[in-house]
Design a protein around this motif. Structure first.
Motif, PDB file in Angstrom:
ATOM      1  N   UNK A  97       0.838  -1.201   0.000  1.00  0.00           N
ATOM      2  CA  UNK A  97       0.000   0.000   0.000  1.00  0.00           C
ATOM      3  C   UNK A  97       0.872   1.250   0.000  1.00  0.00           C
ATOM      4  N   UNK A  98       1.912   1.267   0.834  1.00  0.00           N
ATOM      5  CA  UNK A  98       2.823   2.418   0.891  1.00  0.00           C
ATOM      6  C   UNK A  98       3.542   2.643  -0.424  1.00  0.00           C
ATOM      7  N   UNK A  99       3.993   1.556  -1.059  1.00  0.00           N
ATOM      8  CA  UNK A  99       4.684   1.669  -2.348  1.00  0.00           C
ATOM      9  C   UNK A  99       3.742   2.231  -3.411  1.00  0.00           C
ATOM     10  N   UNK A 100       2.486   1.778  -3.398  1.00  0.00           N
ATOM     11  CA  UNK A 100       1.500   2.278  -4.358  1.00  0.00           C
ATOM     12  C   UNK A 100       1.231   3.765  -4.128  1.00  0.00           C
ATOM     13  N   UNK A 101       1.052   4.158  -2.874  1.00  0.00           N
ATOM     14  CA  UNK A 101       0.797   5.565  -2.556  1.00  0.00           C
ATOM     15  C   UNK A 101       1.990   6.429  -2.985  1.00  0.00           C
ATOM     16  N   UNK A 102       3.201   5.932  -2.755  1.00  0.00           N
ATOM     17  CA  UNK A 102       4.393   6.693  -3.160  1.00  0.00           C
ATOM     18  C   UNK A 102       4.460   6.815  -4.682  1.00  0.00           C
ATOM     19  N   UNK A 103       4.157   5.729  -5.402  1.00  0.00           N
ATOM     20  CA  UNK A 103       4.123   5.805  -6.871  1.00  0.00           C
ATOM     21  C   UNK A 103       3.093   6.826  -7.337  1.00  0.00           C
ATOM     22  N   UNK A 104       1.945   6.795  -6.714  1.00  0.00           N
ATOM     23  CA  UNK A 104       0.887   7.745  -7.063  1.00  0.00           C
ATOM     24  C   UNK A 104       1.334   9.170  -6.772  1.00  0.00           C
ATOM     25  N   UNK A 105       1.955   9.384  -5.606  1.00  0.00           N
ATOM     26  CA  UNK A 105       2.427  10.718  -5.236  1.00  0.00           C
ATOM     27  C   UNK A 105       3.502  11.240  -6.161  1.00  0.00           C
ATOM     28  N   UNK A 138      16.103  -4.236  12.347  1.00  0.00           N
ATOM     29  CA  UNK A 138      15.612  -4.361  10.964  1.00  0.00           C
ATOM     30  C   UNK A 138      14.102  -4.207  10.900  1.00  0.00           C
ATOM     31  N   UNK A 139      13.387  -4.729  11.902  1.00  0.00           N
ATOM     32  CA  UNK A 139      11.938  -4.570  11.944  1.00  0.00           C
ATOM     33  C   UNK A 139      11.569  -3.089  12.081  1.00  0.00           C
ATOM     34  N   UNK A 140      12.240  -2.398  12.987  1.00  0.00           N
ATOM     35  CA  UNK A 140      11.942  -0.982  13.220  1.00  0.00           C
ATOM     36  C   UNK A 140      12.236  -0.141  11.982  1.00  0.00           C
ATOM     37  N   UNK A 141      13.358  -0.399  11.320  1.00  0.00           N
ATOM     38  CA  UNK A 141      13.705   0.349  10.101  1.00  0.00           C
ATOM     39  C   UNK A 141      12.667   0.080   9.009  1.00  0.00           C
ATOM     40  N   UNK A 142      12.265  -1.174   8.834  1.00  0.00           N
ATOM     41  CA  UNK A 142      11.251  -1.503   7.829  1.00  0.00           C
ATOM     42  C   UNK A 142       9.927  -0.818   8.105  1.00  0.00           C
ATOM     43  N   UNK A 143       9.507  -0.805   9.372  1.00  0.00           N
ATOM     44  CA  UNK A 143       8.256  -0.146   9.748  1.00  0.00           C
ATOM     45  C   UNK A 143       8.343   1.361   9.500  1.00  0.00           C
ATOM     46  N   UNK A 144       9.470   1.954   9.841  1.00  0.00           N
ATOM     47  CA  UNK A 144       9.676   3.379   9.595  1.00  0.00           C
ATOM     48  C   UNK A 144       9.598   3.691   8.096  1.00  0.00           C
ATOM     49  N   UNK A 145      10.185   2.838   7.280  1.00  0.00           N
ATOM     50  CA  UNK A 145      10.143   3.048   5.827  1.00  0.00           C
ATOM     51  C   UNK A 145       8.708   3.004   5.314  1.00  0.00           C
ATOM     52  N   UNK A 146       7.909   2.075   5.825  1.00  0.00           N
ATOM     53  CA  UNK A 146       6.500   2.010   5.402  1.00  0.00           C
ATOM     54  C   UNK A 146       5.804   3.337   5.713  1.00  0.00           C
ATOM     55  N   UNK A 147       6.003   3.847   6.915  1.00  0.00           N
ATOM     56  CA  UNK A 147       5.376   5.123   7.293  1.00  0.00           C
ATOM     57  C   UNK A 147       5.877   6.274   6.428  1.00  0.00           C
ATOM     58  N   UNK A 148       7.159   6.281   6.133  1.00  0.00           N
ATOM     59  CA  UNK A 148       7.700   7.346   5.277  1.00  0.00           C
ATOM     60  C   UNK A 148       7.086   7.270   3.880  1.00  0.00           C
ATOM     61  N   UNK A 149       6.993   6.060   3.321  1.00  0.00           N
ATOM     62  CA  UNK A 149       6.371   5.902   2.001  1.00  0.00           C
ATOM     63  C   UNK A 149       4.941   6.433   2.008  1.00  0.00           C
ATOM     64  N   UNK A 150       4.179   6.069   3.024  1.00  0.00           N
ATOM     65  CA  UNK A 150       2.780   6.502   3.103  1.00  0.00           C
ATOM     66  C   UNK A 150       2.660   8.018   3.246  1.00  0.00           C
ATOM     67  N   UNK A 151       3.386   8.575   4.212  1.00  0.00           N
ATOM     68  CA  UNK A 151       3.268  10.008   4.476  1.00  0.00           C
ATOM     69  C   UNK A 151       3.815  10.830   3.316  1.00  0.00           C
ATOM     70  N   UNK A 152       5.000  10.475   2.817  1.00  0.00           N
ATOM     71  CA  UNK A 152       5.602  11.227   1.713  1.00  0.00           C
ATOM     72  C   UNK A 152       4.728  11.134   0.460  1.00  0.00           C
ATOM     73  N   UNK A 153       4.220   9.937   0.176  1.00  0.00           N
ATOM     74  CA  UNK A 153       3.367   9.771  -1.000  1.00  0.00           C
ATOM     75  C   UNK A 153       2.107  10.612  -0.933  1.00  0.00           C
ATOM     76  N   UNK A 154       1.459  10.633   0.227  1.00  0.00           N
ATOM     77  CA  UNK A 154       0.250  11.450   0.393  1.00  0.00           C
ATOM     78  C   UNK A 154       0.591  12.929   0.280  1.00  0.00           C
ATOM     79  N   UNK A 155       1.701  13.328   0.881  1.00  0.00           N
ATOM     80  CA  UNK A 155       2.105  14.736   0.792  1.00  0.00           C
ATOM     81  C   UNK A 155       2.392  15.134  -0.658  1.00  0.00           C
ATOM     82  N   UNK A 156       3.054  14.268  -1.405  1.00  0.00           N
ATOM     83  CA  UNK A 156       3.346  14.578  -2.808  1.00  0.00           C
ATOM     84  C   UNK A 156       2.068  14.725  -3.624  1.00  0.00           C
TER      85      UNK A 156
END
Length: 181
Positions: A102-110, A157-175
């Motif tokens: 979902x985050x990757x899709x939102x980032x692509x859309x953004x 590694x779990x924490x970094x992956x979770x952070x990346x998901x949030x960044x993808x979602x937030x950055x994609x929506x902002x874009x």
């Protein structure tokens, strides 16, 4: 501003950017493929560990394979820990693959929306590529550290992956919604 709808090229103010949407789609696709492969490997590992330990997944499996004395998820010996570890890894990978998709899709859309508006593009294109590749790498390292019981690396590694998901979602929506980015 001219943007190819087929995501092959982008042209802003008369010049080509150093990256185009095609590169983002390709890297996102490869990263998603690594995540899905990781998911399938986790499923295979769970099945392999169950077979090795003689631990059925369901009561009907126990009956069919002649293991009626063994209940699901309790192998009755120390090898069932491998079953549970592989099962938890697979479950966790599945629980992270869906939000990542979902985050990757939102980032692509953004990023696509940003290209269409003609705003600053290169940083967003690079960010999308780096975040997707980094997520695939961290999930792979997480899986390895989970199977090998390597703490604190598994948590990191779990924490970094979770952070990346949030960044993808937030950055994609902002874009997609904020024109000043």
């Amino acid at each position: 501003v001219h943007v190819c709808v087929c995501c092959v090229c982008s042209k802003a103010k008369g010049k080509m950017t150093s990256l185009d949407m095609n590169a983002v789609v390709v890297f996102t696709g490869w990263s998603a493929m690594v995540v899905v492969l990781n998911l399938f490997i986790g499923a295979f590992m769970t099945g392999y560990q169950r077979f090795r330990a003689g631990t059925p997944a369901t009561p009907e499996d126990a009956k069919y394979f002649g293991n009626e004395d063994r209940t699901p998820l309790t192998g009755g010996d120390s090898s069932s820990d491998g079953v549970e570890r592989a099962r938890r890894l697979h479950q966790n990978t599945l629980e992270n693959a869906v939000p990542y998709g979902f985050g990757a899709f939102i980032m692509l859309f953004g990023v696509s929306a940003r290209l269409a508006s003609g705003g600053n593009q290169d940083i967003h294109l690079w960010a999308a590529i780096i975040l997707n590749v980094l997520f695939a790498i961290t999930r792979t390292l997480y899986s390895v550290s989970y199977i090998l019981a390597l703490q604190p690396f598994r948590t990191i590694f779990f924490a970094v992956g979770t952070l990346i998901i949030w960044i993808l979602l937030i950055w994609g929506v902002m874009l997609a919604t904020w024109q000043w980015l």
